[in-house]
Design an enzyme around this catalytic site. Structure first.
Site, PDB file in Angstrom:
ATOM      1  N   CYS A 143     -12.854  -3.902  -1.700  1.00 37.92           N
ATOM      2  CA  CYS A 143     -12.629  -2.920  -0.624  1.00 37.92           C
ATOM      3  C   CYS A 143     -13.872  -2.092  -0.345  1.00 37.92           C
ATOM      4  O   CYS A 143     -13.898  -1.353   0.644  1.00 37.92           O
ATOM      5  CB  CYS A 143     -11.490  -1.992  -0.988  1.00 37.92           C
ATOM      6  SG  CYS A 143      -9.951  -2.851  -1.227  1.00 37.92           S
ATOM      7  N   HIS A 197     -11.524   5.339   1.851  1.00 35.69           N
ATOM      8  CA  HIS A 197     -10.806   4.067   1.826  1.00 35.69           C
ATOM      9  C   HIS A 197      -9.304   4.366   1.782  1.00 35.69           C
ATOM     10  O   HIS A 197      -8.836   5.138   0.948  1.00 35.69           O
ATOM     11  CB  HIS A 197     -11.242   3.275   0.597  1.00 35.69           C
ATOM     12  CG  HIS A 197     -10.453   2.019   0.377  1.00 35.69           C
ATOM     13  ND1 HIS A 197     -10.038   1.212   1.416  1.00 35.69           N
ATOM     14  CD2 HIS A 197     -10.002   1.433  -0.754  1.00 35.69           C
ATOM     15  CE1 HIS A 197      -9.369   0.190   0.925  1.00 35.69           C
ATOM     16  NE2 HIS A 197      -9.327   0.307  -0.387  1.00 35.69           N
ATOM     17  N   ASN A 205      -3.484  -0.826   3.189  1.00 35.21           N
ATOM     18  CA  ASN A 205      -4.842  -1.046   2.664  1.00 35.21           C
ATOM     19  C   ASN A 205      -5.424  -2.296   3.330  1.00 35.21           C
ATOM     20  O   ASN A 205      -4.991  -3.413   3.044  1.00 35.21           O
ATOM     21  CB  ASN A 205      -4.754  -1.211   1.147  1.00 35.21           C
ATOM     22  CG  ASN A 205      -6.105  -1.492   0.510  1.00 35.21           C
ATOM     23  OD1 ASN A 205      -7.088  -1.759   1.192  1.00 35.21           O
ATOM     24  ND2 ASN A 205      -6.151  -1.441  -0.812  1.00 35.21           N
TER      25      ASN A 205
HETATM   26  N1  ACO Z   1       9.217  -0.866  -5.053  1.00 40.19           N
HETATM   27  C1  ACO Z   1       9.963  -0.262  -6.003  1.00 40.19           C
HETATM   28  N2  ACO Z   1       9.556  -0.118  -7.270  1.00 40.19           N
HETATM   29  C2  ACO Z   1       8.339  -0.608  -7.583  1.00 40.19           C
HETATM   30  C3  ACO Z   1       7.521  -1.250  -6.632  1.00 40.19           C
HETATM   31  C4  ACO Z   1       8.001  -1.367  -5.329  1.00 40.19           C
HETATM   32  N3  ACO Z   1       7.289  -1.947  -4.349  1.00 40.19           N
HETATM   33  N4  ACO Z   1       6.368  -1.618  -7.236  1.00 40.19           N
HETATM   34  C5  ACO Z   1       6.454  -1.228  -8.517  1.00 40.19           C
HETATM   35  N5  ACO Z   1       7.654  -0.620  -8.728  1.00 40.19           N
HETATM   36  C6  ACO Z   1       8.175  -0.049  -9.971  1.00 40.19           C
HETATM   37  C7  ACO Z   1       7.494  -0.597 -11.192  1.00 40.19           C
HETATM   38  O1  ACO Z   1       8.079  -1.816 -11.602  1.00 40.19           O
HETATM   39  C8  ACO Z   1       7.720   0.531 -12.192  1.00 40.19           C
HETATM   40  O2  ACO Z   1       9.032   0.415 -12.675  1.00 40.19           O
HETATM   41  P1  ACO Z   1       9.356   0.763 -14.237  1.00 40.19           P
HETATM   42  O3  ACO Z   1       8.976   2.215 -14.395  1.00 40.19           O
HETATM   43  O4  ACO Z   1      10.814   0.474 -14.337  1.00 40.19           O
HETATM   44  O5  ACO Z   1       8.471  -0.150 -15.021  1.00 40.19           O
HETATM   45  C9  ACO Z   1       7.654   1.783 -11.335  1.00 40.19           C
HETATM   46  O6  ACO Z   1       7.874   1.354  -9.988  1.00 40.19           O
HETATM   47  C10 ACO Z   1       6.313   2.519 -11.417  1.00 40.19           C
HETATM   48  O7  ACO Z   1       5.262   1.548 -11.279  1.00 40.19           O
HETATM   49  P2  ACO Z   1       3.734   1.972 -11.313  1.00 40.19           P
HETATM   50  O8  ACO Z   1       2.909   0.735 -11.156  1.00 40.19           O
HETATM   51  O9  ACO Z   1       3.478   2.844 -12.515  1.00 40.19           O
HETATM   52  O10 ACO Z   1       3.681   2.888  -9.995  1.00 40.19           O
HETATM   53  P3  ACO Z   1       2.486   3.715  -9.419  1.00 40.19           P
HETATM   54  O11 ACO Z   1       2.889   5.105  -9.206  1.00 40.19           O
HETATM   55  O12 ACO Z   1       1.210   3.455 -10.168  1.00 40.19           O
HETATM   56  O13 ACO Z   1       2.327   3.088  -7.956  1.00 40.19           O
HETATM   57  C11 ACO Z   1       0.848   1.569  -6.832  1.00 40.19           C
HETATM   58  C12 ACO Z   1       2.007   1.714  -7.822  1.00 40.19           C
HETATM   59  C13 ACO Z   1       1.331   2.050  -5.499  1.00 40.19           C
HETATM   60  C14 ACO Z   1       0.458   0.098  -6.752  1.00 40.19           C
HETATM   61  C15 ACO Z   1      -0.345   2.441  -7.303  1.00 40.19           C
HETATM   62  O14 ACO Z   1      -0.586   2.211  -8.665  1.00 40.19           O
HETATM   63  C16 ACO Z   1      -1.595   2.166  -6.530  1.00 40.19           C
HETATM   64  O15 ACO Z   1      -1.678   2.406  -5.339  1.00 40.19           O
HETATM   65  N6  ACO Z   1      -2.679   1.710  -7.226  1.00 40.19           N
HETATM   66  C17 ACO Z   1      -3.955   1.508  -6.604  1.00 40.19           C
HETATM   67  C18 ACO Z   1      -3.935   0.161  -5.980  1.00 40.19           C
HETATM   68  C19 ACO Z   1      -5.143  -0.057  -5.118  1.00 40.19           C
HETATM   69  O16 ACO Z   1      -5.628   0.833  -4.479  1.00 40.19           O
HETATM   70  N7  ACO Z   1      -5.550  -1.309  -5.101  1.00 40.19           N
HETATM   71  C20 ACO Z   1      -6.496  -1.753  -4.190  1.00 40.19           C
HETATM   72  C21 ACO Z   1      -7.888  -1.615  -4.629  1.00 40.19           C
HETATM   73  S1  ACO Z   1      -8.809  -2.163  -3.340  1.00 40.19           S
HETATM   74  C22 ACO Z   1      -9.125  -3.859  -3.252  1.00 40.19           C
HETATM   75  O17 ACO Z   1     -10.179  -4.292  -3.634  1.00 40.19           O
HETATM   76  C23 ACO Z   1      -8.086  -4.757  -2.632  1.00 40.19           C
END
Ligand code: ACO
Length: 326
Positions: A113, A253, A283
C-alpha cells in the site's frame, strides 16, 4: 534550488459497488461490525476485463488534463502496484502505450500500500537530479482480484481504484519538501499472497490451497501500522524543523479509520485537518493516497502554500511519509 511540484491530480474508481450489506450475504459479518472496526461502508469492484492498467489510464488522463500537458511531454512513468495486469509487461509500460507517451521510460514499483509514496519519492529524486522534467506517478490496485470472498477477516477491507499525479520540475520554494521511506522484510509473513511467484508457481495444487489470495494477520498489522506511522510522521516533521500545528491537511492511507484517527490524535490534528474517504472505497492499496489527494484537491480542501502530510503503510512491510508545500 530544484523542486518537484504536483501540477495535476486525477483518479478513477470502478462503477460497481459492493456494500457491507452485500458482504453480509457472503460471509459471517455485519454492517455494524465492519463500520465500527474499520469505518468502511462500501467499496468499488473492478469488473471482468477492468484491469489495473485500465483504471490507471483513466486516472492518468484526468491528472494530465488538470496539469494541462500532453502525454507526449512525459519523460517518465512510474506505477506503484501489487496487482499488475500480468507479471510482465509492467502496468507502467501498458500505460505508456495506452497514453502514447512515446518519450517516457516506464516501470512499476511493488511496495504494498506504500507503492504510491515509494513511486513519488523516486520520481522526486529523478527530477531533482536534473534528468527528468515531467513525470507521471500512478498508484493503482485491483486487490479484489486477489481477495478471498470466503475469508471475512480480509474480504471486508479491500476495494479497487487508481490515483495519479503529474510532477514537474520547478525552481520555486513550494513542492515536495521531503519524503521518508522504510521497510521491514521480517514482517512479510503477516500480509502476503503465497501463490503465483517462483516459490509456488500456479498449479492445480496452489489453486486448491487458495494460495492466490491475500493472507493477513490483521490485528498484528494494525498494531505495527500505528507504531510505525506515528514514528514516521514525528520524524518527518522534525527533519523539516516543523511542528504538527503547521500541517494544513493529513492525507493518510485509507486502510482503517481507527489507524488514521490514532495518527491524527498523536499529531493533535482537529478533524477538519484530516481527509477521510475510506467509507466509500475501503482500502484501495497503492491507490488510496492519490485518490484521497485528488478528491481533496478537487473539493478545494487544498489551497496554495498549504502544508500536506501524506503517509502510508503496507505489505512488505513498507511505510513512509511525504511533506508537500502546495
Ligand atoms: N466480521 C465479524 N467478525 C469478524 C470479522 C468480520 N468481518 N473479521 C474478524 N472478526 C472477528 C474475529 O474472528 C475475532 O473474533 P474472536 O474474538 O471471537 O476471535 C474478532 O472479530 C476480533 O478480531 P480482530 O482481528 O482482533 O479485530 P480487529 O479489531 O483487529 O479488526 C481488522 C480487524 C479490521 C482487520 C484490523 O485488524 C485492521 O484493520 N488491521 C489492519 C489491516 C490493514 O490495514 N491491512 C492492510 C495493509 S495495506 C496492504 O498492503 C494491502
Amino acid at each position: 534550488m530544484i523542486r518537484t511540484r504536483i501540477i495535476g491530480t486525477g483518479s478513477h474508481i470502478p462503477a460497481k459497488v459492493l456494500t457491507n450489506k452485500d458482504l453480509e450475504t457472503l460471509v459471517d459479518t455485519t454492517d455494524e461490525w465492519i463500520v465500527t472496526r474499520t469505518g468502511i461502508k462500501e467499496r468499488r469492484i473492478a469488473d471482468n476485463g477492468e484491469t489495473s492498467s485500465c483504471l490507471a489510464h483513466q486516472a492518468a488522463l484526468n491528472a494530465l488534463d488538470m496539469a494541462g500537458i500532453s502525454a507526449a511531454e512525459l519523460d517518465m512513468i512510474i506505477v506503484g502496484t501489487v496487482t499488475p495486469d500480468m507479471p510482465t509487461p509492467s502496468v507502467a509500460c501498458l500505460l505508456q502505450d495506452k497514453l502514447k507517451a512515446l518519450k517516457a521510460a516506464a516501470f512499476d514499483i511493488s511496495a504494498g500500500c506504500t507503492g504510491f509514496l515509494y513511486a513519488l519519492s523516486v520520481a522526486d529524486s529523478l527530477i531533482r537530479a536534473g534528468n527528468h522534467k515531467k513525470v507521471l506517478v500512478v498508484g493503482v490496485d485491483t486487490l479484489t482480484k486477489i481477495t478471498d470472498y470466503t475469508d471475512r477477516t480480509t474480504c471486508i477491507l479491500f476495494g479497487d481504484g487508481a490515483g495519479a499525479v503529474v510532477l514537474s520540475k520547478d525552481n520555486g520554494a513550494n513542492g515536495i519538501l521531503s519524503s521518508l521511506l522504510y521497510s521491514d522484510g521480517s514482517c512479510g509473513n503477516l500480509l502476503y499472497m503465497p501463490g503465483g511467484g517462483s516459490a509456488n508457481p500456479a498449479s492445480p495444487d496452489t489453486i486448491a490451497k487458495r494460495y492466490h489470495y491475500l493472507k493477513m494477520d490483521g490485528n498484528k498489522v494494525f498494531k505495527l501500522a500505528v507504531k510505525a506511522l506515528e514514528d514516521c510522521v514525528v520524524k518527518i516533521l522534525s527533519h523539516n524543523n516543523l511542528t504538527s500545528d503547521a500541517i494544513d491537511l493529513l492525507i493518510a492511507h485509507q486502510a482503517n479509520l481507527r489507524i488514521i484517527q490514532a495518527i491524527a490524535k498523536r499529531l493533535e490534528l482537529p478533524p477538519e485537518k484530516v481527509f477521510i474517504n475510506i467509507e466509500k472505497y475501503g482500502n484501495t492499496s497503492s491507490a488510496s493516497v492519490p485518490i484521497a489527494l485528488d478528491e481533496a484537491n478537487r473539493q478545494n480542501r487544498i489551497k496554495p502554500d498549504d502544508l500536506i502530510l501524506l503517509n502510508a503503510f503496507g505489505a512488505g512491510f513498507t511505510w513512509g511519509s511525504a511533506l508537500v508545500r502546495w
